[in-house]
Design an enzyme around this catalytic site. Structure first.
Site, PDB file in Angstrom:
ATOM      1  N   SER A  93       0.743  -1.117   0.085  1.00  0.00           N
ATOM      2  CA  SER A  93      -0.053  -0.125  -0.111  1.00  0.00           C
ATOM      3  C   SER A  93       0.812   1.319  -0.007  1.00  0.00           C
ATOM      4  O   SER A  93       1.729   1.521  -0.961  1.00  0.00           O
ATOM      5  CB  SER A  93      -1.127  -0.126   1.140  1.00  0.00           C
ATOM      6  OG  SER A  93      -2.057   0.746   1.043  1.00  0.00           O
TER       7      SER A  93
ATOM      8  N   HIS B  35      -8.041  -5.263  -0.728  1.00  0.00           N
ATOM      9  CA  HIS B  35      -6.673  -4.615  -0.639  1.00  0.00           C
ATOM     10  C   HIS B  35      -5.724  -5.231   0.658  1.00  0.00           C
ATOM     11  O   HIS B  35      -6.418  -5.550   1.789  1.00  0.00           O
ATOM     12  CB  HIS B  35      -6.977  -3.053  -0.016  1.00  0.00           C
ATOM     13  CG  HIS B  35      -5.732  -2.257  -0.200  1.00  0.00           C
ATOM     14  ND1 HIS B  35      -5.007  -2.090  -1.422  1.00  0.00           N
ATOM     15  CD2 HIS B  35      -5.135  -1.597   0.889  1.00  0.00           C
ATOM     16  CE1 HIS B  35      -3.907  -1.130  -0.972  1.00  0.00           C
ATOM     17  NE2 HIS B  35      -4.056  -0.791   0.285  1.00  0.00           N
TER      18      HIS B  35
ATOM     19  N   ASP C  29      -9.913  -5.031  -5.057  1.00  0.00           N
ATOM     20  CA  ASP C  29      -8.966  -3.903  -4.620  1.00  0.00           C
ATOM     21  C   ASP C  29      -9.665  -2.738  -5.400  1.00  0.00           C
ATOM     22  O   ASP C  29      -9.699  -2.736  -6.682  1.00  0.00           O
ATOM     23  CB  ASP C  29      -7.638  -3.927  -4.421  1.00  0.00           C
ATOM     24  CG  ASP C  29      -7.270  -2.888  -3.800  1.00  0.00           C
ATOM     25  OD1 ASP C  29      -7.842  -1.921  -3.111  1.00  0.00           O
ATOM     26  OD2 ASP C  29      -5.896  -2.936  -3.411  1.00  0.00           O
TER      27      ASP C  29
END
Length: 379
Positions: free
Chosen positions: A227, A353, A321
């Site tokens: 991320s 995610h 995601d």
């Protein structure tokens, strides 16, 4: 065809003012580690919990006429992820449900030993090092510098979220891991996290630590992150390019990288672009061009992908995601650029995610780990 979340934003008159409220079914399950899933599920890509807007931008009860003059100012929520944080209009952040901090030491399940090292006593920059069980004591191990996610606002290398992920990673890939605890926004706005991450990378490459000096092979240096951490990896590669290609990075592992932009792209869920832009500007108030700052949007306005200072790259994404479309666009842009390296793609069908953090034992998480291990091995 572009897909959108099933909600509408409606202006509602309220005591002489207009309030924006999101009218919808309950939000999709939170996917941050430790969050509690909602029973409602949408049949398309899901917005990560840290990209969700509050159900109302106002948290105050409507004042009665008699209380208006005496009521003290109440800070209002501007943005929130109910399981993880609230950001107030004043700029304050309230971090919720923080994962526990786990001590360094021997992990009996994997045989990996870890220790904490302070890299800069003045700033508090630190890292947690992970040394797997040595099968051949004389054989040196690749060194992997890991950057955690958390939208630049949350998490640390010593949290349960990352300690329980990096131990198995170090064991499975037989790598010496340097997991970085960079300073967080908004207390330390960007570019602080980038600068801390660069300092940690240079420290790791210099082999100042006895573990790295004795057991690490810094000629086989890898970067990885999830991320916001993968966003940091991208920035580190460009910084290394600007420093003459040093330190030399063999490979970069981009786990569900957090990228965005001012303008939605085809297939991006409705609302995700604006939410990412707002959160980015909160973490990086000095960003030039908003979410089109090249650190958040590496594809605009002028991509510099040919300058990525690594020989190989693995880009990974979850099909469910909300960042999937951005991640795929990044992979395709790198592959089509003049960058001379090799780039690979790993897609996890049906996954959200950073699903591999809360669900490390699921089949797709194991497949992802296998891909990461094979990439480091050069297979």
């Amino acid at each position: 065809m572009k897909r959108a979340l099933c909600h509408t934003i409606t202006a509602i008159p309220c005591r002489g003012r207009t309030e924006l409220r999101i009218l919808s079914t309950p939000w999709v399950p939170a996917i941050w580690p430790g969050s509690i899933a909602n029973a409602n599920d949408f049949p398309f890509r899901k917005i990560p919990s840290y990209l969700r807007k509050p159900t109302s931008i106002s948290t105050k009860a409507a004042p009665t006429p008699s209380s208006v003059a005496m009521e003290p100012a109440v800070d209002e929520v501007a943005f929130e992820s109910p399981a993880h944080f609230r950001i107030y209009k004043s700029g304050k952040i309230e971090r919720l449900n923080r994962p526990p901090v786990l001590p360094a030491g021997l992990d009996e399940a994997t045989g990996v030993t870890s220790k904490d090292v302070v890299l800069d006593a003045e700033t508090g920059l630190s890292a947690r090092l992970y040394l797997p069980r040595l099968q051949e004591p004389s054989k040196k191990l690749p060194v992997l510098v890991y950057y955690h996610g958390g939208a630049f606002l949350l998490e640390s290398a010593d949290s349960a979220t990352y300690h329980t992920y990096v131990n198995p990673l170090a064991a499975a890939a037989s790598v010496l891991v340097v997991s970085v605890s960079y300073r967080l926004a908004p207390e330390h706005p960007l570019p602080t996290a980038y600068e801390d991450s660069w300092a940690a990378l240079q420290w790791a490459a210099s082999a100042q630590d006895e573990w790295i000096a004795e057991h690490g092979d810094v000629s086989r240096l890898f970067l990885a992150g999830d991320s916001a951490g993968a966003n940091i990896v991208h920035d580190m590669l460009l910084r290394a390019s600007g420093a003459g290609g040093l330190p030399r990075v063999e490979g970069a592992i981009m786990l569900h990288p957090w990228f965005g932009g001012n303008t939605p792209i085809e297939g991006e869920p409705e609302g995700a672009t604006a939410a990412t832009a707002g959160l980015w500007m909160y973490a990086c108030p000095g960003a030039v061009g908003g979410a089109d700052d090249p650190r958040m949007n590496p594809l605009a306005p002028a991509p510099a992908l040919e300058k990525l200072a690594c020989a190989r790259m693995l880009v990974c994404a979850g099909k469910m995601d909300a960042l999937y479309v951005r991640d795929r666009a990044y992979y395709e842009a790198v592959a089509a650029s003049a960058w001379p390296g090799d780039v690979a793609w790993h897609e996890s069908e049906g996954e959200e995610h950073v699903f591999f953090l809360p669900k490390p034992e699921c089949e797709n998480a194991k497949k992802l780990m296998d891909s990461v291990v094979a990439f480091i091995a050069g297979a």
